[in-house]
Every structure is written in structure tokens, then in C-alpha cells.
Design a protein around this motif. Structure first.
Motif, PDB file in Angstrom:
ATOM      1  N   ILE A   5       0.845  -1.209   0.000  1.00  0.00           N
ATOM      2  CA  ILE A   5       0.000   0.000   0.000  1.00  0.00           C
ATOM      3  C   ILE A   5       0.871   1.247   0.000  1.00  0.00           C
ATOM      4  CG2 ILE A   5      -0.358   0.143   2.508  1.00  0.00           C
ATOM      5  CD1 ILE A   5      -2.986   0.979  -0.164  1.00  0.00           C
ATOM      6  N   GLU A   6       1.994   1.200   0.682  1.00  0.00           N
ATOM      7  CA  GLU A   6       2.910   2.352   0.682  1.00  0.00           C
ATOM      8  C   GLU A   6       3.475   2.584  -0.713  1.00  0.00           C
ATOM      9  OE1 GLU A   6       3.171   4.556   3.061  1.00  0.00           O
ATOM     10  OE2 GLU A   6       1.732   3.332   4.163  1.00  0.00           O
ATOM     11  N   ILE A   7       3.761   1.512  -1.422  1.00  0.00           N
ATOM     12  CA  ILE A   7       4.254   1.642  -2.800  1.00  0.00           C
ATOM     13  C   ILE A   7       3.183   2.295  -3.671  1.00  0.00           C
ATOM     14  CG2 ILE A   7       4.921   0.364  -4.876  1.00  0.00           C
ATOM     15  CD1 ILE A   7       6.279  -1.698  -2.974  1.00  0.00           C
ATOM     16  N   LEU A   8       1.930   1.847  -3.555  1.00  0.00           N
ATOM     17  CA  LEU A   8       0.837   2.434  -4.341  1.00  0.00           C
ATOM     18  C   LEU A   8       0.653   3.912  -4.025  1.00  0.00           C
ATOM     19  CD1 LEU A   8       0.203  -0.524  -5.097  1.00  0.00           C
ATOM     20  CD2 LEU A   8      -2.204   0.020  -4.789  1.00  0.00           C
ATOM     21  N   LYS A   9       0.691   4.246  -2.757  1.00  0.00           N
ATOM     22  CA  LYS A   9       0.515   5.648  -2.354  1.00  0.00           C
ATOM     23  C   LYS A   9       1.676   6.511  -2.843  1.00  0.00           C
ATOM     24  CE  LYS A   9      -2.386   4.919   1.730  1.00  0.00           C
ATOM     25  NZ  LYS A   9      -2.459   4.995   3.203  1.00  0.00           N
ATOM     26  N   SER A  10       2.866   5.951  -2.873  1.00  0.00           N
ATOM     27  CA  SER A  10       4.052   6.725  -3.269  1.00  0.00           C
ATOM     28  C   SER A  10       4.006   7.153  -4.729  1.00  0.00           C
ATOM     29  CB  SER A  10       5.329   5.923  -2.999  1.00  0.00           C
ATOM     30  OG  SER A  10       5.502   4.899  -3.969  1.00  0.00           O
ATOM     31  N   CYS A  11       3.215   6.469  -5.542  1.00  0.00           N
ATOM     32  CA  CYS A  11       3.129   6.859  -6.967  1.00  0.00           C
ATOM     33  C   CYS A  11       1.707   7.261  -7.353  1.00  0.00           C
ATOM     34  CB  CYS A  11       3.677   5.754  -7.862  1.00  0.00           C
ATOM     35  SG  CYS A  11       2.988   4.127  -7.605  1.00  0.00           S
ATOM     36  N   ASP A  12       0.900   7.649  -6.373  1.00  0.00           N
ATOM     37  CA  ASP A  12      -0.469   8.124  -6.600  1.00  0.00           C
ATOM     38  C   ASP A  12      -1.352   7.098  -7.317  1.00  0.00           C
ATOM     39  OD1 ASP A  12       0.012  10.600  -5.360  1.00  0.00           O
ATOM     40  OD2 ASP A  12       0.866  11.398  -7.209  1.00  0.00           O
ATOM     41  N   ALA A  13      -1.123   5.830  -7.047  1.00  0.00           N
ATOM     42  CA  ALA A  13      -1.934   4.776  -7.658  1.00  0.00           C
ATOM     43  C   ALA A  13      -3.211   4.507  -6.864  1.00  0.00           C
ATOM     44  CB  ALA A  13      -1.121   3.488  -7.784  1.00  0.00           C
ATOM     45  N   PHE A  14      -3.392   5.178  -5.734  1.00  0.00           N
ATOM     46  CA  PHE A  14      -4.586   5.022  -4.903  1.00  0.00           C
ATOM     47  C   PHE A  14      -5.332   6.355  -4.890  1.00  0.00           C
ATOM     48  CE2 PHE A  14      -6.902   5.015  -0.877  1.00  0.00           C
ATOM     49  CZ  PHE A  14      -7.528   3.787  -0.936  1.00  0.00           C
ATOM     50  N   LEU A  15      -6.555   6.375  -5.438  1.00  0.00           N
ATOM     51  CA  LEU A  15      -7.335   7.602  -5.587  1.00  0.00           C
ATOM     52  C   LEU A  15      -8.618   7.534  -4.778  1.00  0.00           C
ATOM     53  CD1 LEU A  15      -7.098   7.850  -9.491  1.00  0.00           C
ATOM     54  CD2 LEU A  15      -5.592   8.950  -7.830  1.00  0.00           C
ATOM     55  N   GLU A  16      -9.128   8.705  -4.396  1.00  0.00           N
ATOM     56  CA  GLU A  16     -10.412   8.775  -3.698  1.00  0.00           C
ATOM     57  C   GLU A  16     -11.341   9.712  -4.467  1.00  0.00           C
ATOM     58  OE1 GLU A  16      -8.546   9.714   0.214  1.00  0.00           O
ATOM     59  OE2 GLU A  16      -9.806   8.061   0.904  1.00  0.00           O
ATOM     60  N   GLY A  17     -12.642   9.382  -4.510  1.00  0.00           N
ATOM     61  CA  GLY A  17     -13.621  10.181  -5.255  1.00  0.00           C
ATOM     62  C   GLY A  17     -14.907   9.395  -5.482  1.00  0.00           C
ATOM     63  N   HIS A  18     -15.344   9.292  -6.732  1.00  0.00           N
ATOM     64  CA  HIS A  18     -16.586   8.586  -7.102  1.00  0.00           C
ATOM     65  C   HIS A  18     -16.324   7.891  -8.428  1.00  0.00           C
ATOM     66  CE1 HIS A  18     -21.198   8.905  -8.015  1.00  0.00           C
ATOM     67  NE2 HIS A  18     -20.841   7.693  -7.618  1.00  0.00           N
ATOM     68  N   PHE A  19     -16.177   6.568  -8.393  1.00  0.00           N
ATOM     69  CA  PHE A  19     -15.686   5.838  -9.547  1.00  0.00           C
ATOM     70  C   PHE A  19     -16.626   4.729  -9.999  1.00  0.00           C
ATOM     71  CE2 PHE A  19     -12.106   7.424  -7.073  1.00  0.00           C
ATOM     72  CZ  PHE A  19     -11.477   8.227  -8.029  1.00  0.00           C
ATOM     73  N   LEU A  20     -16.710   4.562 -11.320  1.00  0.00           N
ATOM     74  CA  LEU A  20     -17.434   3.444 -11.928  1.00  0.00           C
ATOM     75  C   LEU A  20     -16.423   2.337 -12.180  1.00  0.00           C
ATOM     76  CD1 LEU A  20     -19.965   2.208 -13.283  1.00  0.00           C
ATOM     77  CD2 LEU A  20     -19.271   3.366 -15.391  1.00  0.00           C
ATOM     78  N   LEU A  21     -16.599   1.196 -11.508  1.00  0.00           N
ATOM     79  CA  LEU A  21     -15.694   0.069 -11.667  1.00  0.00           C
ATOM     80  C   LEU A  21     -16.082  -0.733 -12.910  1.00  0.00           C
ATOM     81  CD1 LEU A  21     -15.638  -1.079  -7.929  1.00  0.00           C
ATOM     82  CD2 LEU A  21     -14.085   0.516  -9.068  1.00  0.00           C
ATOM     83  N   SER A  22     -15.173  -1.568 -13.397  1.00  0.00           N
ATOM     84  CA  SER A  22     -15.462  -2.354 -14.603  1.00  0.00           C
ATOM     85  C   SER A  22     -16.600  -3.348 -14.379  1.00  0.00           C
ATOM     86  CB  SER A  22     -14.207  -3.083 -15.091  1.00  0.00           C
ATOM     87  OG  SER A  22     -13.754  -4.001 -14.126  1.00  0.00           O
ATOM     88  N   ALA A  34      -2.159   1.999 -13.538  1.00  0.00           N
ATOM     89  CA  ALA A  34      -1.251   2.504 -14.576  1.00  0.00           C
ATOM     90  C   ALA A  34      -0.182   3.407 -13.965  1.00  0.00           C
ATOM     91  CB  ALA A  34      -2.038   3.257 -15.648  1.00  0.00           C
ATOM     92  N   TYR A  35      -0.517   4.088 -12.878  1.00  0.00           N
ATOM     93  CA  TYR A  35       0.460   4.958 -12.222  1.00  0.00           C
ATOM     94  C   TYR A  35       1.612   4.150 -11.624  1.00  0.00           C
ATOM     95  CZ  TYR A  35      -2.756   8.929 -12.646  1.00  0.00           C
ATOM     96  OH  TYR A  35      -3.564   9.923 -13.125  1.00  0.00           O
ATOM     97  N   LEU A  36       1.314   2.954 -11.122  1.00  0.00           N
ATOM     98  CA  LEU A  36       2.367   2.075 -10.610  1.00  0.00           C
ATOM     99  C   LEU A  36       3.260   1.602 -11.755  1.00  0.00           C
ATOM    100  CD1 LEU A  36       3.728   0.348  -8.402  1.00  0.00           C
ATOM    101  CD2 LEU A  36       1.933  -1.369  -8.784  1.00  0.00           C
ATOM    102  N   GLN A  37       2.665   1.373 -12.913  1.00  0.00           N
ATOM    103  CA  GLN A  37       3.424   0.847 -14.049  1.00  0.00           C
ATOM    104  C   GLN A  37       4.458   1.836 -14.587  1.00  0.00           C
ATOM    105  OE1 GLN A  37       0.511  -0.498 -16.894  1.00  0.00           O
ATOM    106  NE2 GLN A  37      -0.370  -1.959 -15.463  1.00  0.00           N
ATOM    107  N   GLN A  38       4.354   3.104 -14.197  1.00  0.00           N
ATOM    108  CA  GLN A  38       5.350   4.099 -14.614  1.00  0.00           C
ATOM    109  C   GLN A  38       6.729   3.825 -14.015  1.00  0.00           C
ATOM    110  OE1 GLN A  38       3.544   8.388 -14.739  1.00  0.00           O
ATOM    111  NE2 GLN A  38       2.744   7.354 -12.924  1.00  0.00           N
TER     112      GLN A  38
END
Length: 197
Positions: A5-22, A34-38
Motif C-alpha cells: 500500500i505504501e508503494i501504491l501511495k508513493s506513486c499516486d496509484a490510490f485515488l479517492e472520489g466517485h468511480f465506476l468500476l469495470s 497505470a500509475y504504478l506501471q510508470q
């Protein structure tokens, strides 16, 4: 898990808001993988525990559904020495366009995030139509719930997140009416889901 989770947060791969999941469900949090993949080094570090588990398994091929699973299948293949391929959509239908799965090969699906596991069923169908055997799913983030498990077993994940998600008609964020619904995934949504945007 806390390292992931720290790795995800460090590259902004964890977002908060209102999202439509697949899956068509709504959520107040989204993992924008995709942000982690950078960052190949961070991606490799996040997948180390998953790779350890795969090394203990009898697996021939790691299959990443496009787009989200391609990089993770490749990285897991790199770390484990397994063959890594991907499926992709042709006319919005998941297909095995560029690669072959040989009859009897044991295949592991590599996903970025699994919420309901429904999307992985498309890849499982492709594997089985080619004569392969689907042995399960591995993923970066497992968002499944105990009362709604994945229809395909999740054999390894870098991170288990218990993030609420809602049927559209039950979504408290929609009822509040303050945040627009955002779809960040690569899959085309069904017409009724599009209309909620």
C-alpha cells in the motif's frame, strides 16, 4: 501487505472520489494501477510476494488481460521464469489474438485489481477455448468481499483492500450528488452503465 500500500501511495496509484468500476459497481476509492506501471522498480517490488507464491505452483503460462494485466503478467514472468502472454479485446470481445495456449497448459490470470472477478471470466473462457487449464488469478490488489468471492480462486495478491463498493442504485455518493461519476478503466461499459456517467 503494508509495504504494497505504501508503494501504491508513493506513486499516486490510490485515488479517492466517485468511480465506476469495470463490474458496473460504484466506489469511493480507485486503484489507478497505470500509475504504478510508470515505475518498473516499484512495480517489481510490489509483485515480489506474488512471484514467491507462483514459484511454489505448477504453472506454465501467466496470462494478463489487456490493458491492466499486461505489465503484471510480464513482471511476474520475469521474476518466475514463466512464459507471459496477454489477451486483448477484438470488437469488445476478449480474445487470444497474438499468442497461443497449448492444450493442457496450466494458466494463471494476472490482473491489476480484482473486485468481483467477473472480468477474469472472459480470460478464463479464452484460456479454456484454447485447451488450457485456468488454475486461478493473481493480482496486485484484491478487493473481493467474503460475501461476494471471485468466481475464480485468487491464489496470490500483493495487497488485500476492504474498500466498499455499491450497486449503482444503492450508491451513497450518487445520493449525495456532490461528486461526478468517473470511469477510469480501459473496458467499454455496457450502454446502461454509460448512461450513469
Amino acid at each position: 501487505m503494508s509495504e504494497a500500500i505504501e508503494i501504491l501511495k508513493s506513486c499516486d496509484a490510490f485515488l479517492e472520489g466517485h468511480f465506476l468500476l469495470s463490474s458496473g459497481r460504484h466506489s469511493g476509492a480507485y486503484c489507478q494501477m497505470a500509475y504504478l506501471q510508470q515505475y518498473p522498480d516499484k512495480c517489481a517490488a510490489a509483485m515480489e510476494k506474488v512471484a514467491e507464491k507462483i514459484r511454489e505452483m505448477d504453472v506454465d503460462v501467466i496470462v494478463g488481460p489487456a490493458m491492466g494485466g499486461i505489465v503484471y503478467a510480464y513482471e511476474l514472468g520475469r521474476q518466475t521464469g514463466k512464459r507471459a502472454i496477454f489477451t486483448e479485446r477484438v470488437d469488445n470481445v476478449m480474445s487470444l489474438k497474438r499468442f497461443a495456449i497449448h492444450p493442457g497448459e496450466k494458466c494463471l490470470i494476472a490482473e491489476d485489481v480484482v473486485t468481483t472477478g467477473i472480468s477474469s471470466l472472459e480470460t478464463k473462457r479464452v484460456i479454456e477455448e484454447a485447451g488450457g487449464i485456468c488454475v486461478g488469478i493473481c493480482c496486485v490488489v484484491d478487493r473481493t468481499k467474503e460475501d461476494a468471492p471471485s468466481p475464480i480462486p485468487i491464489v496470490a495478491s500483493a495487497l488485500k483492500l476492504d474498500l466498499p463498493n455499491y450497486a449503482p442504485e444503492e450508491c451513497p455518493i450518487c445520493k449525495e450528488g456532490k461528486l461526478p461519476l468517473v470511469h477510469l478503466g480501459s473496458r467499454k461499459m455496457k450502454q446502461e452503465a454509460k448512461q450513469t456517467l
